[in-house]
Write a protein that holds these residues in place. Sequence first.
Motif: not given
Length: 438
Positions: A93-95, A100-101, A380-384, A391-392
């Motif tokens: 999942e993370r890989g 994709a990112l 990081l902007a989305d996380l903050v 988890a995302d």
Amino acid sequence: MTTDPRSHGLWATTAPPAPDTSPLRGEARADVAVVGAGYTGLSAALHLAKAGARVTVLEGEAVGFGGSGRNVGLVNAGLWVKPDLVPAALGAERGERLLALLGAAPRLVFDLVAEHAIACEAETAGTLHCAVGRKGLADLADRARQWQARGAPVRLLDAAEAARLTGTAAYTGALLDARAGTIQPLAYARGLGHAALAAGASIHTGSPVVGVAEDGARWRLTTPGGSVSADWVIVATNAYTKAPWPEIRAEIAHLPYFNIATAPLSGNLRGTILPGRQGAWDTKPVLTSFRLDAAGRLVLGSVGALRGTGAAIHRAWARRTLKSLFPQAADVPFEAEWYGKIGMTADALPRFHRFARNVVAFSGYNGRGIAPGTAFGRVLADLVAGRITEADLPLPVTEPVPLGFRAAREFTYEVGAQAVHLAEARFPGPTRPHTPAD
């Protein structure tokens, strides 16, 4: 910016002016303090400021001072490691999320360039990973298969196609990645700085963070001239990290990389070398990179530091390489040289760290900083901002682990590159001795 011509070389002389910034003076208050004005920090600041957050960027030197202002300028998709190895290391999942990112990250770079009218010589014609010998071609065929299985627009070229696009018959083939391209890297960093300021962020250069401490429910970051109180701290210093987060430096080895640029090629020569304006590098363990800038200068690069005995050795390598790959340009003079540091992790994968409550960082770009740094800054902007949770994220939260024998690795990288380039002079041929610099 330093006046040392080997610090930023050609990029410092051809980039538009840096944004107007000054050191921090007195006390400031922000929602988010960003430490480091490279791609990651400036992308995070830009995306947060556009969303309405109060952002203060603290930079010890100048905008784009570190790897962001010294690299080759290849806007690559993905990582150095092959795609299938990423989910194997991080889980499916993370890989796949990370792939994709980063597969889409060059598009993010070029979209930001267009949106903010950043004058950074952007070229979107793709990149060429050039095969040396049968082993190199087999490696690229495997990479092509793995990316194509994920729908990526990559294509394996035969020797004739590679020669047509590079202008040299030195390669047995090449992998053309249509997602990628090139930029003037320092100009792009400065453009991100201008865009972040226009969005409402504050940027203070000449303001190294010398201390960080909890201040109630907030954090206070101290510089020689003042302090910033913030709810969140983003650490975006990577290979150029100093105190107060020495654990970042402890988990990465410095791999030196240099570039040497010719004078602008004549119109006739320009049409024979990289006529499609792709950036390129090869599959050798101690690789060769080459690209053109907007004025037609050919920029050659490889592993090594232009200091001590390495300066003469690598200059001689550049002249031989120019003559070998592009004999028609063998006598074109060189007019700029510079080098910097790449942050290498043990497994060539980046890291995400939470150093404390609301103190987060990505690091360890392993020579892929432009597109990943920009994309990770947005993450990081989305996380903050609370748009995603940990988890995302495309990487797991990990504790920094000091890299074993780090000093020995760094010594081997620098001296080993000199040995390889010397060996090539004495024993020219299609292969090079293996060194840890792969």
